[in-house]
Design an enzyme around this catalytic site. Structure first.
Site, short mmCIF file in Angstrom:
data_model
loop_
_atom_site.label_atom_id
_atom_site.label_comp_id
_atom_site.label_asym_id
_atom_site.label_seq_id
_atom_site.Cartn_x
_atom_site.Cartn_y
_atom_site.Cartn_z
N LYS A 116 0.84 -1.57 -0.02
CA LYS A 116 0.09 -0.28 0.42
C LYS A 116 0.87 1.40 -0.35
CE LYS A 116 -3.33 -3.11 0.25
NZ LYS A 116 -3.37 -3.24 -1.24
N LYS A 159 -1.26 2.80 9.41
CA LYS A 159 -2.15 1.28 8.49
C LYS A 159 -0.70 0.63 8.14
CE LYS A 159 -5.77 3.49 6.11
NZ LYS A 159 -6.95 4.15 4.76
N GLY A 165 -8.30 -3.87 2.75
CA GLY A 165 -9.79 -4.55 2.97
C GLY A 165 -9.76 -4.06 4.04
N GLU A 201 -1.67 8.01 7.22
CA GLU A 201 -2.60 9.11 7.38
C GLU A 201 -3.38 10.61 7.67
OE1 GLU A 201 -3.81 6.56 2.38
OE2 GLU A 201 -5.34 6.77 4.00
N LEU A 204 -10.27 10.34 7.43
CA LEU A 204 -10.98 10.85 6.98
C LEU A 204 -12.49 10.21 8.63
CD1 LEU A 204 -10.83 11.46 3.61
CD2 LEU A 204 -10.04 12.42 5.14
N HIS A 209 -17.20 5.78 0.39
CA HIS A 209 -16.74 4.53 -0.56
C HIS A 209 -16.78 4.80 -1.64
CE1 HIS A 209 -15.07 0.35 -1.16
NE2 HIS A 209 -13.98 1.14 -1.38
N ARG A 292 -8.45 -6.87 -9.95
CA ARG A 292 -8.50 -7.71 -10.02
C ARG A 292 -11.15 -7.96 -9.99
NH1 ARG A 292 -12.73 -7.13 -5.51
NH2 ARG A 292 -11.62 -6.97 -3.48
N VAL A 295 -16.70 -8.72 -7.40
CA VAL A 295 -17.84 -8.39 -6.69
C VAL A 295 -19.06 -7.69 -7.51
CG1 VAL A 295 -19.90 -9.35 -4.53
CG2 VAL A 295 -17.84 -9.79 -4.53
C1 MV4 Z 1 -8.83 4.63 5.37
C2 MV4 Z 1 -10.52 5.36 6.61
C3 MV4 Z 1 -10.58 6.98 6.74
N1 MV4 Z 1 -9.85 7.01 6.97
N2 MV4 Z 1 -8.38 5.65 5.73
C4 MV4 Z 1 -10.55 0.64 5.22
C5 MV4 Z 1 -10.74 -0.17 4.55
C6 MV4 Z 1 -9.60 0.05 3.09
N3 MV4 Z 1 -9.68 0.01 2.57
C7 MV4 Z 1 -8.78 1.72 3.71
N4 MV4 Z 1 -10.25 1.72 4.66
C8 MV4 Z 1 -10.50 2.82 5.29
N5 MV4 Z 1 -9.12 4.01 5.30
C9 MV4 Z 1 -8.47 7.22 6.43
N6 MV4 Z 1 -7.53 8.22 5.78
C10 MV4 Z 1 -11.71 4.36 6.99
C11 MV4 Z 1 -11.56 2.79 6.21
C12 MV4 Z 1 -12.53 2.46 6.13
C13 MV4 Z 1 -13.65 2.14 5.40
C14 MV4 Z 1 -13.25 2.45 3.89
C15 MV4 Z 1 -14.23 2.03 3.01
C16 MV4 Z 1 -14.95 1.06 3.50
C17 MV4 Z 1 -16.06 0.81 4.50
C18 MV4 Z 1 -14.23 1.00 5.29
C19 MV4 Z 1 -15.19 1.04 7.13
C20 MV4 Z 1 -14.39 1.48 7.66
C21 MV4 Z 1 -13.15 1.83 7.89
#
Ligand code: MV4
Length: 450
Positions: A116, A159, A165, A201, A204, A209, A292, A295
């Protein structure tokens, strides 16, 4: 050149890939575990081969068994579907090393996007907007990490570079929590991913999403197929997806998608790919790239008319993308409800024998499923058993068609989340459009407590 495809996946996506094979006249071999030998997608396949015992790690995750299955059946291409080995660079590399074709990007691109920190750096270099954060991996020194966090501003999120995911991340509200959070996340990352590398990061708090679908042929041609909103999720499991994302300006999508295609070119990307973003305050911020098929690809197919799996196979066979951006049109709105075999109270998988299954039908409706009456939902795998996709000229029509579809679906013998989906179709925040990633969990907690 004649080809033959090994399908290294199961369930509804196996049937979806078989459908694309029939459309293109490509013979296919369905790989299956011992638990899936009686499944419809195995019985109806051109050919099938058992690759091991029920447990996924012994079958659908068994790289030598799958490579052997391709060799033994004369298949020269392998489609990994989603999940399982679909984003495993070692699998793609093993297939490449055998002189076979992995239906997906080069192993090098999977590897790069799986890291990442590298993914973020590639996006920054291509001009894809990223969340303010550490320029690279976090240094070992706690003082330096503190200065980086101060520069970003709290709250921050730590992270794991090997995560994704939703695995291997920790929110840090204030500086007093920082040292412990970094140490804990680093240990988890070392154990879970074999890679202690971390990055940081700005966190937020209430984003949506939103993701962008791309197709690239690895010969310099690429198009985007627009956006999807996947905010309706629980514990990192998407529940509803839709295209397009309600209220997100088209011009913003176009601008960011052009940068994503630049990034694809720079890394030699080939095949279908998804750029994941968080959307907050009218801005998109890259978080991860999925290398990929997803779904939720059907909602994009419904609004663009592009067959993404067919495109994957054509690209894998070396055909140039027969499509320019001007050829990609967007029409109406599509919504997907994931139907899971799960207990509505506990949300735990609910395997068992399906005693009744009557799928819905109707204008603008698509049902992707491997269910049939008498089917035994095995306990070993993901609980997704069907996807209902409703398209209409506008979002309200798509919702109305989905409501009718959910009401018309007859399923017995297993518990499903259909009642939850039906409630969500009537939920005021869902109907308004634009609910954030925290909405569903918050709503369900409130209802459980009430
Ligand atoms: C974040 C975030 C808030 N701020 N990054 C969760 C899965 C991974 N793909 C990244 N994720 C997140 N990253 C920052 N800087 C909140 C999440 C997150 C989230 C993101 C997308 C879809 C569902 C989520 C559920 C919880 C947290």
């Amino acid at each position: 050149m004649t080809h033959k495809l090994l399908i290294a996946n199961r369930g509804e996506i196996a049937l979806r890939i078989q459908r694309a094979c029939r459309k293109l006249g490509i013979p296919h071999v369905q790989a299956c575990s011992q638990a899936d030998q009686e499944a419809r997608y195995v019985r109806e396949a051109d050919q099938s081969i058992c690759i091991g015992p029920a447990r996924a790690r012994d079958s659908y995750l068994n790289i030598p068994a799958l490579v052997y299955a391709a060799r033994a059946t004369g298949a020269d291409m392998i489609h990994p579907g989603y999940g399982f080995l679909s984003e495993n660079a070692d699998f793609a590399a093993a297939i490449e090393a055998e002189g076979l074709i992995f239906v997906g990007p080069p192993a090098s691109a999977i590897l790069a996007m799986g890291n990442k920190v590298r993914a973020r750096q590639a996006m920054i270099a291509a001009g894809v907007p990223c969340i303010p954060g550490s320029p690279g991996p976090l240094p070992p020194d706690a003082g330096e990490i503190r200065r980086i966090a101060q520069g970003i501003g709290y709250p921050v999120i730590v992270k794991a570079s090997g995560g994704g995911g939703g695995r291997g991340m920790r929110v840090v509200a204030t500086e007093v929590e920082l040292d412990d959070a970094v140490a804990l996340t680093r240990e988890e990352a070392r154990t879970a991913f074999g890679n202690p590398e971390l990055y940081m990061e700005r966190y937020l708090t209430t984003p949506r999403h939103v993701e962008l679908q791309v197709l690239c042929d690895g010969q310099g041609n690429g198009v985007h197929l627009g956006d999807r909103d996947c905010s309706m999720q629980r514990r990192h499991q998407k529940v509803i997806e839709e295209a397009p994302a309600p209220g997100v300006p088209r011009a913003l999508i176009e601008r960011v998608a052009a940068r994503c295609l630049d990034a694809c070119k720079a890394m030699g990307y080939r095949g279908a790919g998804t750029f994941e973003f968080l959307y907050e305050n009218d801005e998109l911020f890259f978080i991860e790239m999925n290398t990929r098929l997803q779904v939720e690809h059907p909602v994009t197919e419904m609004v663009t008319g592009v067959d993404i799996v067919e495109a994957q196979l054509r690209i894998a066979m070396g055909e140039p993308l027969g499509l320019t951006q001007a050829d990609v049109g967007f029409s109406g709105h599509a919504i997907e409800c994931r139907i899971n075999a799960e207990d509505p109270a506990t949300m735990l998988p609910s395997p068992g024998r399906v005693s009744e299954w009557q799928p819905p039908a109707g204008e603008g409706l698509r049902v992707d499923t491997h269910l049939h009456e008498g089917y035994e939902v095995p306990p070993h795998y993901d609980s997704l058993v069907a996807k209902l996709i409703a398209h209409g000229p506008d979002r309200a029509t798509a919702i109305a068609r989905m409501e009718a579809a959910l009401a018309a679906t007859r399923v017995a013998g297993i518990a499903t989340n259909i009642p939850l989906q039906a409630r969500l179709m009537r939920d005021a925040a869902f109907r308004a459009g634009g609910a954030g990633i925290n909405y569903l969990e918050t709503k369900m907690k409130a209802e459980a407590g009430a």
